[in-house]
Design a protein around this motif. Structure first.
Motif, short mmCIF file in Angstrom:
data_model
loop_
_atom_site.label_atom_id
_atom_site.label_comp_id
_atom_site.label_asym_id
_atom_site.label_seq_id
_atom_site.Cartn_x
_atom_site.Cartn_y
_atom_site.Cartn_z
N SER A 92 58.51 27.40 -17.28
CA SER A 92 57.93 26.97 -18.66
C SER A 92 59.11 26.68 -19.64
O SER A 92 60.11 27.10 -19.75
CB SER A 92 57.15 28.14 -18.99
N ASP A 96 55.80 16.34 -20.63
CA ASP A 96 55.68 17.27 -19.58
C ASP A 96 55.51 18.65 -20.43
O ASP A 96 54.55 19.38 -20.11
CB ASP A 96 56.48 17.47 -18.75
N LEU A 123 52.33 18.34 -22.05
CA LEU A 123 51.00 18.77 -20.91
C LEU A 123 50.88 20.09 -20.61
O LEU A 123 49.81 20.57 -20.45
CB LEU A 123 51.22 17.64 -19.76
N GLU A 124 52.08 20.69 -20.58
CA GLU A 124 51.82 22.24 -20.23
C GLU A 124 51.36 22.94 -21.48
O GLU A 124 50.66 23.88 -21.04
CB GLU A 124 53.52 22.90 -20.33
N ASP A 165 47.64 22.25 -20.89
CA ASP A 165 46.98 23.03 -19.86
C ASP A 165 46.65 24.55 -20.21
O ASP A 165 45.93 25.06 -19.42
CB ASP A 165 48.21 23.00 -18.57
N ALA A 192 39.57 21.13 -23.75
CA ALA A 192 40.22 19.74 -23.78
C ALA A 192 40.55 19.45 -25.27
O ALA A 192 39.77 19.33 -26.12
CB ALA A 192 39.50 18.71 -23.12
N THR A 197 46.78 10.41 -18.86
CA THR A 197 46.55 11.36 -17.57
C THR A 197 44.88 11.89 -17.47
O THR A 197 44.45 12.69 -16.66
CB THR A 197 47.38 12.47 -17.66
N ALA A 243 44.08 13.98 -19.87
CA ALA A 243 44.12 15.28 -20.32
C ALA A 243 43.44 15.57 -21.99
O ALA A 243 43.36 16.84 -22.46
CB ALA A 243 45.28 15.72 -20.46
#
Length: 283
Positions: free
Chosen positions: A2, A82, A85-86, A89, A94, A113, A115
């Motif tokens: 992470s 990324d 996005l982490e 997540d 959302a 994506t 997301a």
């Protein structure tokens, strides 16, 4: 492994505990996530919850960033995307995503994506397929692109460079105040990635504009932006408009690249807020 900090994890937990519609704010080069503080307060007053992660390894304050500018070097578009996005997540609902400048590019990569539930890109940096290269944009980027060695460096803007690229629509006093209050060094890599995007089939600045799960998207353009002029935002809009999802475009009159942090920030924020209220459960 992470890349999220303890503070970022705490923000995500707070957002989840609220049960409210989250908005993720994504800053661009030469700023920190604290540049969104006024926006976050406004959006939370209107019933959203918010998070504003930094880029990986961002210092916690402008003062710390100026003491240790080299920490910004080598940050690349995929690495930063990324990281966001982490964070997304980790959210139980959302989010909507709002990004400015390179944050606007990253926001569109996130949307591609699937997301995000709705996305706003404010004066976004160009992605692969965006062809215009206006002279003012080239001049603004020359602070970095003018020296190939800057690819691996953290680069700060002089006050003169900041005035041209960011604060050309402001008086000199406000320009200097913004530079003093918000400006930090930035990684040179993303600008080189954007500059070579149309010559590199593997570029990290590629955006999936065709994904039907992209969701509603708003492109915001500052009329007087020297860094991301109207020719670039028009090209972004034309490419994104081919998506089956809703794509809208607005231009904010008499505003430069500083439009998210200067004295007129509320005009921009209100437009973004209205769009997200229409596209999310808040509306």
């Amino acid at each position: 492994m992470s890349t999220l900090t303890t503070a970022e994890r705490d923000e995500i937990s707070r957002a989840n505990d609220s049960g409210l519609q989250p908005v993720v704010f994504v800053h661009g080069l030469w700023l920190l996530s604290s540049s969104w503080d006024r926006w976050r307060s406004l959006f939370e007053d209107q019933g959203f919850t918010t998070i504003a992660p930094g880029w990986p390894d961002d210092p916690g304050s402008v003062e710390e960033a100026r003491r240790n500018p080299e920490v910004f070097a080598h940050k690349m578009v995929k690495q930063v995307t990324d990281h966001y996005l982490e964070a997304i997540d980790g959210l139980t609902i959302a989010p909507a995503v709002v990004g400015h400048s390179f944050g606007g590019l990253i926001a569109q990569k996130i949307a591609g994506t699937g997301a995000s539930t709705a996305t706003v890109a404010i004066d976004p940096a160009p992605f692969q397929g965006v062809l215009p290269l206006p002279l003012s944009s080239l001049k603004s980027a020359s602070a970095v692109l003018g020296n190939p060695l800057n690819f691996g460096r953290a680069v700060a803007l002089t006050l003169e460079e900041f005035r041209f690229g960011w604060a050309n629509a402001l008086d000199e006093d406000e320009a200097e105040e913004l530079w003093t209050t918000y400006h930090v060094a930035a990684s040179g890599v993303p600008l080189f990635q954007a500059a070579t995007a149309n010559f590199n089939p593997l570029t990290e600045t590629k955006v999936d504009t065709k994904n039907p799960a992209r969701g509603p998207l708003l492109i915001v353009s500052g009329e007087k932006d020297n860094t991301v002029p109207r020719a670039i935002t028009d090209a972004v809009y034309r490419l994104q408009q081919k998506n089956p999802g809703l794509t809208e475009f607005i231009e904010i009159p008499n505003r430069g690249h500083s439009l998210t942090i200067d004295s007129g920030w509320r005009t921009v924020a209100d437009e973004v807020l209205a769009f997200l209220e229409r596209q999310t459960a808040i509306g």
